[in-house]
Write a protein that holds these residues in place. Structure first.
Motif, PDB file in Angstrom:
ATOM      1  N   ILE A 117       1.027  -0.882   0.016  1.00  0.00           N
ATOM      2  CA  ILE A 117       0.275  -0.160  -0.424  1.00  0.00           C
ATOM      3  C   ILE A 117       0.314   1.285   0.269  1.00  0.00           C
ATOM      4  O   ILE A 117       1.976   1.445   0.989  1.00  0.00           O
ATOM      5  CB  ILE A 117      -1.158   0.261   0.995  1.00  0.00           C
ATOM      6  CG1 ILE A 117      -1.860  -0.939   1.204  1.00  0.00           C
ATOM      7  CG2 ILE A 117      -1.628   1.600   1.542  1.00  0.00           C
ATOM      8  CD1 ILE A 117      -2.930  -1.309   2.720  1.00  0.00           C
ATOM      9  N   LEU A 118       0.624   1.956  -1.179  1.00  0.00           N
ATOM     10  CA  LEU A 118       1.088   3.513  -1.218  1.00  0.00           C
ATOM     11  C   LEU A 118       0.490   4.611  -0.822  1.00  0.00           C
ATOM     12  O   LEU A 118      -0.678   4.338  -1.385  1.00  0.00           O
ATOM     13  CB  LEU A 118       1.767   3.534  -2.163  1.00  0.00           C
ATOM     14  CG  LEU A 118       2.777   2.429  -2.322  1.00  0.00           C
ATOM     15  CD1 LEU A 118       3.494   2.733  -4.923  1.00  0.00           C
ATOM     16  CD2 LEU A 118       4.008   2.180  -2.121  1.00  0.00           C
ATOM     17  N   ASP A 119       0.489   5.367   0.276  1.00  0.00           N
ATOM     18  CA  ASP A 119      -0.233   6.435   0.803  1.00  0.00           C
ATOM     19  C   ASP A 119       0.428   7.847   1.090  1.00  0.00           C
ATOM     20  O   ASP A 119       2.026   8.005   1.527  1.00  0.00           O
ATOM     21  CB  ASP A 119      -0.671   5.869   2.243  1.00  0.00           C
ATOM     22  CG  ASP A 119      -1.246   7.319   2.678  1.00  0.00           C
ATOM     23  OD1 ASP A 119      -1.843   7.872   2.084  1.00  0.00           O
ATOM     24  OD2 ASP A 119      -1.752   6.830   4.177  1.00  0.00           O
ATOM     25  N   THR A 120       0.561   8.612  -0.092  1.00  0.00           N
ATOM     26  CA  THR A 120      -0.272   8.791  -1.482  1.00  0.00           C
ATOM     27  C   THR A 120       0.595   8.753  -2.460  1.00  0.00           C
ATOM     28  O   THR A 120       1.350   9.186  -3.000  1.00  0.00           O
ATOM     29  CB  THR A 120      -1.247   9.715  -1.473  1.00  0.00           C
ATOM     30  OG1 THR A 120      -0.539  11.181  -1.486  1.00  0.00           O
ATOM     31  CG2 THR A 120      -2.466   9.564  -0.185  1.00  0.00           C
ATOM     32  N   LEU A 121      -0.408   8.671  -3.547  1.00  0.00           N
ATOM     33  CA  LEU A 121      -0.091   8.228  -5.067  1.00  0.00           C
ATOM     34  C   LEU A 121       0.986   9.726  -5.387  1.00  0.00           C
ATOM     35  O   LEU A 121       2.028  10.262  -5.691  1.00  0.00           O
ATOM     36  CB  LEU A 121      -0.856   8.386  -5.964  1.00  0.00           C
ATOM     37  CG  LEU A 121      -0.409   7.886  -7.460  1.00  0.00           C
ATOM     38  CD1 LEU A 121       0.650   6.811  -7.911  1.00  0.00           C
ATOM     39  CD2 LEU A 121      -2.014   8.190  -8.403  1.00  0.00           C
ATOM     40  N   ARG A 122       0.511  10.934  -5.290  1.00  0.00           N
ATOM     41  CA  ARG A 122       0.643  12.079  -5.146  1.00  0.00           C
ATOM     42  C   ARG A 122       2.417  12.179  -4.120  1.00  0.00           C
ATOM     43  O   ARG A 122       3.002  13.049  -5.143  1.00  0.00           O
ATOM     44  CB  ARG A 122      -0.010  13.719  -4.606  1.00  0.00           C
ATOM     45  CG  ARG A 122       0.759  14.405  -5.124  1.00  0.00           C
ATOM     46  CD  ARG A 122       0.120  14.834  -6.597  1.00  0.00           C
ATOM     47  NE  ARG A 122       0.954  15.556  -6.874  1.00  0.00           N
ATOM     48  CZ  ARG A 122       1.683  16.084  -7.985  1.00  0.00           C
ATOM     49  NH1 ARG A 122       2.269  15.218  -8.154  1.00  0.00           N
ATOM     50  NH2 ARG A 122       2.797  17.567  -8.058  1.00  0.00           N
TER      51      ARG A 122
END
Length: 270
Positions: free
Chosen positions: A134-139
């Motif tokens: 999980i990557l938080d967030t894409l930005r």
């Protein structure tokens, strides 16, 4: 990889491995929500569930396994407070299992970049043997223009590369567009959602929904709806209601339509 067509016709294919309902291992998905709805807490609760914890969100039974959650947005102290809120619902046995299966890192302030080969290789290494990344967030994992289709294609291609290399499902958290008009569209180029094989959404309860359930405005803000509105390898999911507790924890809840009786008082309908 070339497919043996004869073998495909004559032998049973391997069973599909779903990490989440309709989300296959080795594919990329998006979790989309407006700012301030609690999407990071939701993602953390989901990570704990897959790592061996309770299903507080009502997602359903999932195959247990190792998970990596990387926050590029929140500092360590904030993540620890969220874990403490979740911990209240774990047994001692679950605490031990989740502690072995869940890896959490905060890279806030380090500006990771998915177009940097070193960053991608590090994520590949961290995702090997995992069920979910999980990557938080894409930005926070890209400085590219979100409205650029070519730039976002490159970013999503890197995520697909990680998923295919490791066979882990990769989910990135993303903000909804301000002009999505209730369609729960991810912010930026449409390439973002087109590249994903799966997209889930977390949305706030509308005023009309609150009225239907007989809820006041002060209550409405604590209710969220979770659903899956894109699933290439399985059915979509219309959604379930969640309630936000005082400590930010999200839990599945049941709501019933409310009608006014003849004396003006509300009554609930099953």
């Amino acid at each position: 990889m070339r497919i043996d067509v004869f073998k495909a016709f004559t032998e049973q294919p391997p069973e599909l491995d779903y990490v989440l309902p309709s989300l296959l291992a080795g594919t990329v998905g998006a979790f989309v929500a407006p700012g301030g709805t609690g999407k990071s807490m939701f993602a953390l609760e989901l990570a704990v569930h897959i790592a061996g914890g309770p299903d507080l969100l009502g997602v359903g039974p999932l195959t247990q396994g190792p998970v990596v959650y990387i926050s590029a947005e929140d500092p360590v102290k904030v993540v620890m407070h969220r874990l403490q809120a979740i911990r209240q619902h774990l047994s001692q046995e679950q605490i031990e299992v989740v502690s072995k299966n869940l890896v959490i890192e905060s890279v806030a302030g380090l500006a990771p970049d998915l177009l940097d080969e070193k960053c991608v290789e590090l994520l590949v290494k961290q995702s090997e043997g995992q069920r979910l990344l999980i990557l938080d967030t894409l930005r926070r994992f890209s400085t590219e223009d979100e409205n650029s289709s070519s730039a976002m294609s490159q970013v999503l291609n890197r995520l697909e590369h990680i998923a295919v290399r490791t066979d882990a499902a990769v989910i990135f958290i993303h903000h909804t567009s301000k002009d999505s008009d209730g369609q729960h569209t991810g912010r930026g180029s449409s390439v973002i959602v087109y590249h994903c094989r799966w997209q889930s959404v977390l949305s706030e309860m509308t005023k009309s929904e609150a009225k239907a359930f007989g809820l006041e405005e002060t209550e409405r803000v604590n209710y969220l709806r979770y659903g899956v509105n894109k699933a290439n390898y399985g059915p979509c999911y219309d959604g379930s209601w969640l309630i936000r507790r005082e400590n930010g924890l999200l839990e599945q809840t049941t709501l019933q339509k409310s009608h006014k009786s003849s004396n003006g008082r509300s009554r609930e309908e099953a």
